[in-house]
Design an enzyme around this catalytic site. Structure first.
Site, PDB file in Angstrom:
ATOM      1  N   CYS A   1       0.879  -1.165   0.000  1.00 57.27           N
ATOM      2  CA  CYS A   1       0.000   0.000   0.000  1.00 57.27           C
ATOM      3  C   CYS A   1       0.921   1.221   0.000  1.00 57.27           C
ATOM      4  O   CYS A   1       1.688   1.411   0.951  1.00 57.27           O
ATOM      5  CB  CYS A   1      -0.828  -0.112   1.280  1.00 57.27           C
ATOM      6  SG  CYS A   1      -1.965   1.194   1.504  1.00 57.27           S
TER       7      CYS A   1
ATOM      8  N   CYS B   1      -8.899  10.941   9.001  1.00 62.01           N
ATOM      9  CA  CYS B   1      -7.578  10.553   8.513  1.00 62.01           C
ATOM     10  C   CYS B   1      -6.460  11.408   9.117  1.00 62.01           C
ATOM     11  O   CYS B   1      -6.522  12.635   9.081  1.00 62.01           O
ATOM     12  CB  CYS B   1      -7.573  10.662   6.989  1.00 62.01           C
ATOM     13  SG  CYS B   1      -5.963  10.465   6.260  1.00 62.01           S
TER      14      CYS B   1
ATOM     15  N   GLY C   1      -2.052  10.612   0.635  1.00 63.17           N
ATOM     16  CA  GLY C   1      -2.292  11.420  -0.552  1.00 63.17           C
ATOM     17  C   GLY C   1      -3.410  10.894  -1.428  1.00 63.17           C
ATOM     18  O   GLY C   1      -3.874   9.760  -1.278  1.00 63.17           O
ATOM     19  N   GLU C   2      -3.864  11.737  -2.359  1.00 64.52           N
ATOM     20  CA  GLU C   2      -4.913  11.373  -3.311  1.00 64.52           C
ATOM     21  C   GLU C   2      -4.247  11.100  -4.669  1.00 64.52           C
ATOM     22  O   GLU C   2      -3.768  12.032  -5.332  1.00 64.52           O
ATOM     23  CB  GLU C   2      -5.933  12.532  -3.407  1.00 64.52           C
ATOM     24  CG  GLU C   2      -6.869  12.472  -4.587  1.00 64.52           C
ATOM     25  CD  GLU C   2      -7.593  11.139  -4.758  1.00 64.52           C
ATOM     26  OE1 GLU C   2      -8.227  10.677  -3.801  1.00 64.52           O
ATOM     27  OE2 GLU C   2      -7.513  10.557  -5.863  1.00 64.52           O
TER      28      GLU C   2
ATOM     29  N   SER D   1      -6.915   3.792  -5.519  1.00 63.82           N
ATOM     30  CA  SER D   1      -7.969   4.103  -4.553  1.00 63.82           C
ATOM     31  C   SER D   1      -8.093   5.624  -4.441  1.00 63.82           C
ATOM     32  O   SER D   1      -7.119   6.310  -4.154  1.00 63.82           O
ATOM     33  CB  SER D   1      -7.587   3.486  -3.205  1.00 63.82           C
ATOM     34  OG  SER D   1      -8.497   3.902  -2.232  1.00 63.82           O
TER      35      SER D   1
ATOM     36  N   SER E   1     -13.612   5.777  -2.381  1.00 62.66           N
ATOM     37  CA  SER E   1     -13.989   5.940  -0.974  1.00 62.66           C
ATOM     38  C   SER E   1     -15.279   6.746  -0.899  1.00 62.66           C
ATOM     39  O   SER E   1     -15.272   7.960  -1.123  1.00 62.66           O
ATOM     40  CB  SER E   1     -12.884   6.687  -0.226  1.00 62.66           C
ATOM     41  OG  SER E   1     -11.703   5.950  -0.290  1.00 62.66           O
TER      42      SER E   1
ATOM     43  N   HIS F   1     -18.083   6.317   1.769  1.00 65.29           N
ATOM     44  CA  HIS F   1     -18.201   6.591   3.203  1.00 65.29           C
ATOM     45  C   HIS F   1     -19.486   7.287   3.653  1.00 65.29           C
ATOM     46  O   HIS F   1     -19.643   7.591   4.846  1.00 65.29           O
ATOM     47  CB  HIS F   1     -17.017   7.422   3.720  1.00 65.29           C
ATOM     48  CG  HIS F   1     -15.685   6.830   3.420  1.00 65.29           C
ATOM     49  ND1 HIS F   1     -15.467   5.479   3.324  1.00 65.29           N
ATOM     50  CD2 HIS F   1     -14.472   7.410   3.182  1.00 65.29           C
ATOM     51  CE1 HIS F   1     -14.183   5.258   3.043  1.00 65.29           C
ATOM     52  NE2 HIS F   1     -13.562   6.399   2.952  1.00 65.29           N
TER      53      HIS F   1
ATOM     54  N   CYS G   1      -3.695   5.089   8.050  1.00 68.65           N
ATOM     55  CA  CYS G   1      -2.888   5.985   7.220  1.00 68.65           C
ATOM     56  C   CYS G   1      -2.472   7.274   7.936  1.00 68.65           C
ATOM     57  O   CYS G   1      -3.296   7.982   8.484  1.00 68.65           O
ATOM     58  CB  CYS G   1      -3.714   6.301   5.982  1.00 68.65           C
ATOM     59  SG  CYS G   1      -3.116   7.647   5.018  1.00 68.65           S
TER      60      CYS G   1
HETATM   61  S1  SF4 Z   1      -8.225   9.671   3.468  1.00 69.17           S
HETATM   62 FE1  SF4 Z   1      -6.881   9.834   1.683  1.00 69.17          FE
HETATM   63  S2  SF4 Z   1      -7.728  11.578   0.568  1.00 69.17           S
HETATM   64 FE2  SF4 Z   1      -8.574  11.722   2.636  1.00 69.17          FE
HETATM   65  S3  SF4 Z   1      -7.156  13.071   3.742  1.00 69.17           S
HETATM   66 FE3  SF4 Z   1      -6.471  10.943   4.075  1.00 69.17          FE
HETATM   67  S4  SF4 Z   1      -4.942  10.594   2.506  1.00 69.17           S
HETATM   68 FE4  SF4 Z   1      -6.117  12.390   1.878  1.00 69.17          FE
END
Ligand code: SF4
Length: 346
Positions: A107, A121, A161-162, A193, A216, A218, A334
């Site tokens: 991951c 997050c 990150g995205e 993702s 995601s 949610h 994360c």
């Molecule tokens: S869940 Fe993913 S997109 Fe959302 S703040 Fe955390 S790292 Fe960024």
């Protein structure tokens, strides 16, 4: 002279660069990639089938840059291993290695920090610093393979990150992972993702790769999603779903949806029924994830609520599972490790 990170190059790019700039024969690129991506050799001196001259040229112009391991936590329960890596400029990122009986999943992160500030997050809490380079994305994977002396056979862009906000570098890294002459990871073993950036999902569909898409979600209403994912103000639920429908039409692929279950917030029978309605006529897989420890203090629902939610989906014909918790005894969610390190340093 600044050395180039060889992990930034895809196969064709590397071959052209070596031929045009140094007159290195084309077949040498195959040998170099074989050493790095198949044999896990990260030192030009050890690439014994290259001529002395080629090795010298490579050493003078390139570096094979893997991130340094700053910290590593290994779950005593299931072996899940969380890495805190330091990049060449001192920035910190996280990656996780997850073991299943038939596969090992890496991951990996795509940004230092994240601009999207999802409430559950830790990464979002620490803000955004910069996008990762292609070599930094690829380097995490190779560093974990090297550290464990294994071949990793699955990859998820689901770390910090995205991914779709670093689209070009992410796609270039996908090409490197997927290329038979490089990492040779099957496209179906690669998942991106995302929180759901509609125009980028469509762009991904246009690339027509075999990779998997995971979104995601949610929440089942905009009111609800706005509260936990600020990105929903810019890209509301219906736009995200519409983009996923287009993706499915173009690729004919099933889309996976991640749904974090939060006690008393999005875990009711009504939520489950709304979800069924949202996915009408779509081919989907739903991963239900009882929420991890998080900065907002959201709590996991009881088993009864989780089972009920799953039951409603399954009875209405939706493929769904409750995702098995991995690494519950380490900071596997994360961004936790990095956040802890940053606050230790401050
Ligand atoms: S869940 Fe993913 S997109 Fe959302 S703040 Fe955390 S790292 Fe960024």
């Amino acid at each position: 002279m600044v050395l180039k990170n060889i992990l930034d190059f895809d196969y064709e790019g590397l071959q052209n660069y070596l031929t045009e700039n140094f007159g290195i024969e084309k077949y040498r690129t195959d040998q170099i990639c074989d050493w790095i991506y198949k044999k896990r050799i990260f030192n030009f001196d050890d690439m014994s089938n290259l001529s002395k001259e080629t090795r010298k040229t490579l050493k003078e112009n390139f570096i094979i840059l893997l991130p340094d391991i700053v910290q590593k936590e290994i779950s005593k329960i299931d072996g899940t291993t969380k890495y805190l890596f330091e990049l060449a400029d001192g920035n910190l990122i996280e990656s996780v290695l997850i073991y299943y009986p038939s596969r090992t999943i890496a991951c990996i992160s795509t940004q230092v920090g994240c601009p999207l500030k999802c409430k559950f997050c830790s990464t979002g809490k620490s803000g955004f610093v910069r996008n990762l380079t292609v070599g930094e994305i690829v380097g995490q994977f190779l560093a974990m393979e090297k550290d464990n002396n294994i071949n990793i056979n699955n990859l998820v862009y689901m770390g910090m990150g995205e991914p779709l906000l670093n689209f070009g570098n992410v796609i270039q890294s996908v090409n490197i992972f997927n290329d038979p002459k490089m990492k040779k990871l099957g496209a179906r073993h690669i998942t991106i993702s995302t929180v759901g950036i509609p125009k980028m999902i469509e762009e991904l569909a246009n690339l027509n790769k075999e990779i998997r898409l995971s979104v995601s979600l949610h929440a089942t209403t905009n009111l609800q999603r706005d509260k936990i994912m600020p990105i929903n103000h810019a890209y509301p639920l219906e736009e995200v779903i519409q983009a996923c429908r287009i993706y499915q039409e173009k690729t004919n692929k099933r889309v996976t949806f991640e749904y974090i279950l939060i006690k008393g917030f999005n875990d009711s029978t009504e939520d489950a029924l709304r979800l069924v309605d949202i996915f009408k006529d779509m081919k989907v897989m739903v991963n239900l994830i009882p929420v991890n420890p998080n900065p907002a203090g959201f709590e996991k629902p009881s088993k009864k609520f989780v089972d009920n939610f799953l039951d409603v989906l399954v009875k209405k014909g939706i493929d769904a599972v409750v995702r098995a918790e991995k690494g519950s005894d380490i900071s596997a969610a994360c961004g936790q490790l990095r956040l802890r390190r940053l606050s230790d340093l401050s």
